[in-house]
Design a protein around this motif. Structure first.
Motif, mmCIF file in Angstrom:
data_model
loop_
_atom_site.group_PDB
_atom_site.id
_atom_site.type_symbol
_atom_site.label_atom_id
_atom_site.label_comp_id
_atom_site.label_asym_id
_atom_site.label_seq_id
_atom_site.Cartn_x
_atom_site.Cartn_y
_atom_site.Cartn_z
ATOM 1 N N SER A 178 4.461 -1.526 -6.066
ATOM 2 C CA SER A 178 5.879 -1.544 -5.561
ATOM 3 C C SER A 178 6.311 -2.902 -5.203
ATOM 4 O O SER A 178 5.792 -3.961 -5.456
ATOM 5 C CB SER A 178 5.773 -0.799 -4.271
ATOM 6 O OG SER A 178 5.306 -1.676 -3.210
ATOM 7 N N GLY A 179 7.708 -2.908 -4.811
ATOM 8 C CA GLY A 179 8.362 -4.127 -4.436
ATOM 9 C C GLY A 179 8.179 -4.180 -3.125
ATOM 10 O O GLY A 179 7.246 -3.524 -2.435
ATOM 11 N N PRO A 180 8.720 -5.376 -2.561
ATOM 12 C CA PRO A 180 8.456 -5.683 -1.101
ATOM 13 C C PRO A 180 8.834 -4.534 0.039
ATOM 14 O O PRO A 180 10.200 -4.465 0.301
ATOM 15 C CB PRO A 180 9.180 -7.049 -0.863
ATOM 16 C CG PRO A 180 10.226 -7.115 -1.848
ATOM 17 C CD PRO A 180 9.716 -6.324 -3.023
ATOM 18 N N ARG A 181 8.032 -3.719 0.472
ATOM 19 C CA ARG A 181 8.360 -2.565 1.352
ATOM 20 C C ARG A 181 8.978 -3.387 2.712
ATOM 21 O O ARG A 181 9.837 -2.328 3.318
ATOM 22 C CB ARG A 181 7.150 -1.914 1.671
ATOM 23 C CG ARG A 181 6.697 -1.024 0.487
ATOM 24 C CD ARG A 181 5.615 -0.383 0.920
ATOM 25 N NE ARG A 181 4.177 -1.353 0.980
ATOM 26 C CZ ARG A 181 3.045 -0.984 1.252
ATOM 27 N NH1 ARG A 181 2.680 0.343 1.869
ATOM 28 N NH2 ARG A 181 2.041 -1.730 1.174
ATOM 29 N N THR B 266 12.226 1.414 -1.245
ATOM 30 C CA THR B 266 11.091 1.314 -1.748
ATOM 31 C C THR B 266 10.015 1.693 -0.915
ATOM 32 O O THR B 266 8.894 2.512 -1.398
ATOM 33 C CB THR B 266 10.511 -0.314 -2.013
ATOM 34 O OG1 THR B 266 11.297 -0.594 -3.218
ATOM 35 C CG2 THR B 266 9.295 -0.410 -2.476
ATOM 36 N N ARG B 267 10.216 1.303 0.481
ATOM 37 C CA ARG B 267 9.062 1.913 1.648
ATOM 38 C C ARG B 267 8.934 3.548 1.751
ATOM 39 O O ARG B 267 7.968 4.052 1.784
ATOM 40 C CB ARG B 267 9.652 1.375 2.914
ATOM 41 C CG ARG B 267 8.640 1.779 3.828
ATOM 42 C CD ARG B 267 8.677 0.872 5.210
ATOM 43 N NE ARG B 267 9.891 1.065 5.849
ATOM 44 C CZ ARG B 267 10.849 0.243 5.830
ATOM 45 N NH1 ARG B 267 11.068 -0.839 5.174
ATOM 46 N NH2 ARG B 267 12.165 0.537 6.391
ATOM 47 N N VAL C 11 7.155 4.885 -1.446
ATOM 48 C CA VAL C 11 5.769 4.636 -1.199
ATOM 49 C C VAL C 11 5.087 5.709 -0.284
ATOM 50 O O VAL C 11 4.061 6.291 -0.587
ATOM 51 C CB VAL C 11 5.296 3.373 -0.738
ATOM 52 C CG1 VAL C 11 4.000 3.128 -0.456
ATOM 53 C CG2 VAL C 11 5.778 2.296 -2.046
ATOM 54 N N SER D 185 -0.520 -2.620 -4.405
ATOM 55 C CA SER D 185 -0.074 -4.131 -4.340
ATOM 56 C C SER D 185 1.428 -4.184 -4.419
ATOM 57 O O SER D 185 2.211 -3.099 -4.801
ATOM 58 C CB SER D 185 -0.767 -4.447 -5.658
ATOM 59 O OG SER D 185 -0.351 -4.055 -6.714
ATOM 60 N N GLU D 186 1.939 -5.359 -4.112
ATOM 61 C CA GLU D 186 3.483 -5.363 -3.845
ATOM 62 C C GLU D 186 3.493 -6.705 -4.873
ATOM 63 O O GLU D 186 2.852 -7.754 -4.735
ATOM 64 C CB GLU D 186 3.944 -5.801 -2.510
ATOM 65 C CG GLU D 186 3.619 -4.599 -1.624
ATOM 66 C CD GLU D 186 4.330 -4.580 -0.282
ATOM 67 O OE1 GLU D 186 4.955 -5.712 -0.143
ATOM 68 O OE2 GLU D 186 4.245 -3.575 0.644
ATOM 69 N N THR D 187 4.965 -6.775 -5.196
ATOM 70 C CA THR D 187 5.338 -7.960 -6.012
ATOM 71 C C THR D 187 6.740 -7.963 -6.042
ATOM 72 O O THR D 187 7.542 -6.974 -5.573
ATOM 73 C CB THR D 187 4.909 -7.809 -7.438
ATOM 74 O OG1 THR D 187 5.267 -9.127 -8.162
ATOM 75 C CG2 THR D 187 5.470 -6.824 -8.340
ATOM 76 N N CYS E 31 4.565 3.131 -10.305
ATOM 77 C CA CYS E 31 5.336 1.813 -9.964
ATOM 78 C C CYS E 31 6.778 2.451 -9.205
ATOM 79 O O CYS E 31 7.295 3.509 -9.723
ATOM 80 C CB CYS E 31 5.810 1.266 -11.308
ATOM 81 S SG CYS E 31 4.222 0.543 -12.129
ATOM 82 N N THR E 32 7.153 2.024 -8.215
ATOM 83 C CA THR E 32 8.142 2.189 -7.479
ATOM 84 C C THR E 32 9.639 1.903 -8.329
ATOM 85 O O THR E 32 10.680 2.196 -7.605
ATOM 86 C CB THR E 32 8.439 1.625 -6.151
ATOM 87 O OG1 THR E 32 8.200 0.468 -6.096
ATOM 88 C CG2 THR E 32 6.935 2.300 -5.436
#
Length: 340
Positions: free
Chosen positions: A190-193, A199-200, A203, A221-223, A249-250
């Motif tokens: 995911s991206g930064p939750r 994104t949150r 997830v 994992s996040e990126t 993937c989000t």
């Protein structure tokens, strides 16, 4: 090519050719609702024949209005935002409005600063992404009585109108697709939750769907949200032997990074690993393999947002939250779980 004409002399030429008064021409270009459709058609035909261009600056001064909407989005690097903005602009243009675009990079302080700049420009309505914003900013918007729409998510209980998708339900839907194909070992990329509520929510939908199915073998994992980050994340998490068979993937941009990197790592998609995305960007259908993704109709969301704001400004119509239907698009990047 005929040279474009504008100004008062241009208005008189249009009025003469259309057989109406100068005042009627002005009412047509000021979007007055009192003009009959046939009269409006005659004026617009005359304007087109004369290549007449209304003087928007003069109109703004006369009407004490800017006819502009402001939008603050995280980035223009992502094509999902480009389609969204294009739809907004096209719909606004049908009634003579313009759009001012600013970016804030997922930073609330930057978002507040950009909105303050837009307010100084005299915007008549505002569009923001998501439903998490600085409280002082929302208080400022309320004090200005500025129409606001929060987009890319739907939350009927939120104090401001939201026009967007049910990210939670679609997170569950894409999870169910993989569960139905026998997957029981999952990784979520995911991206930064903490920075992006959409994104949150996605997830959380995925996690709840897995937990309800009795699945506990889950890693996350996040990126950052870009292709390069997706590629780097793939290098970090796709180390043999793989301990998961499905990678959710989000965002499509992360999924594409994975699809680009997986062959370099000797991992076959979907034979060894199913990969899914979110947003169904234009290139998802032509990637290799085609990317299974959640289709979020950003153009429809942009059109609905623009219409809601203009109706509020012109007719004082209350802006209602709207759910924009999304759906799962199944392609070749997802398939049955590999047999042990």
């Amino acid at each position: 090519m005929n040279k474009a004409v504008s100004g008062q002399s241009g208005v008189r030429q249009v009025a003469k050719l259309a057989g109406v008064s100068v005042a009627t021409v002005s009412r047509v270009f000021n979007q007055a609702s009192t003009v009959r459709p046939d009269t409006r058609d005659k004026v617009m035909a005359a304007a087109k024949q004369l290549n007449y261009v209304p003087n928007s600056a003069a109109r703004s001064l006369t009407m004490n209005r800017s006819y502009t909407i402001g939008i603050v989005i995280p980035t223009i690097d992502n094509s999902i935002f480009a389609r969204f903005i294009d739809a907004i602009e096209q719909t606004l243009a049908t009634r003579g409005y313009g759009l001012i675009v600013a970016t804030c990079g997922f930073d609330r302080y930057s978002e507040s600063h950009r909105v303050e700049e837009l307010l100084k420009m005299g915007i008549e309505g505002l569009i923001l992404s998501g439903a998490e914003h600085d409280e002082a900013l929302l208080e400022l918007i309320a004090a200005r009585n500025l129409p606001l729409v929060c987009t890319s998510l739907f939350d009927a209980a939120y104090p401001w109108p939201t026009i967007g998708y049910d990210n939670y339900s679609m997170g569950k839907a894409i999870t169910r697709h993989l569960l139905d194909h026998g997957h029981r070992q999952f990784h979520i990329l995911s991206g930064p939750r903490d920075l992006i509520d959409r994104t949150r929510i996605r997830v959380q939908g995925i996690l709840d769907g897995l937990h309800e199915a009795g699945v506990s073998d889950i890693s996350i994992s996040e990126t950052e949200l870009n292709f390069a980050a997706g590629c780097q994340a793939a290098k970090n998490i796709l180390t043999p032997p793989l301990n998961f068979t499905a990678l959710l993937c989000t965002s499509d941009v992360l999924a594409m990074g994975v699809l680009l990197e997986a062959p370099r790592l000797g991992i076959r998609v979907p034979q060894q690993l199913s990969v899914t995305g979110f947003d169904d960007q234009d290139w998802a259908a032509v990637s290799n393999p085609g990317l299974t993704s959640v289709h979020t109709p950003s153009r429809r969301m942009g059109d609905a947002t623009a219409r809601a704001l203009m109706d509020n400004i012109e007719q004082n119509t209350a802006i209602a939250s709207q759910l924009i239907d999304s759906h799962l698009v199944i392609r070749d990047s997802s398939g049955p779980a590999p047999s042990v």
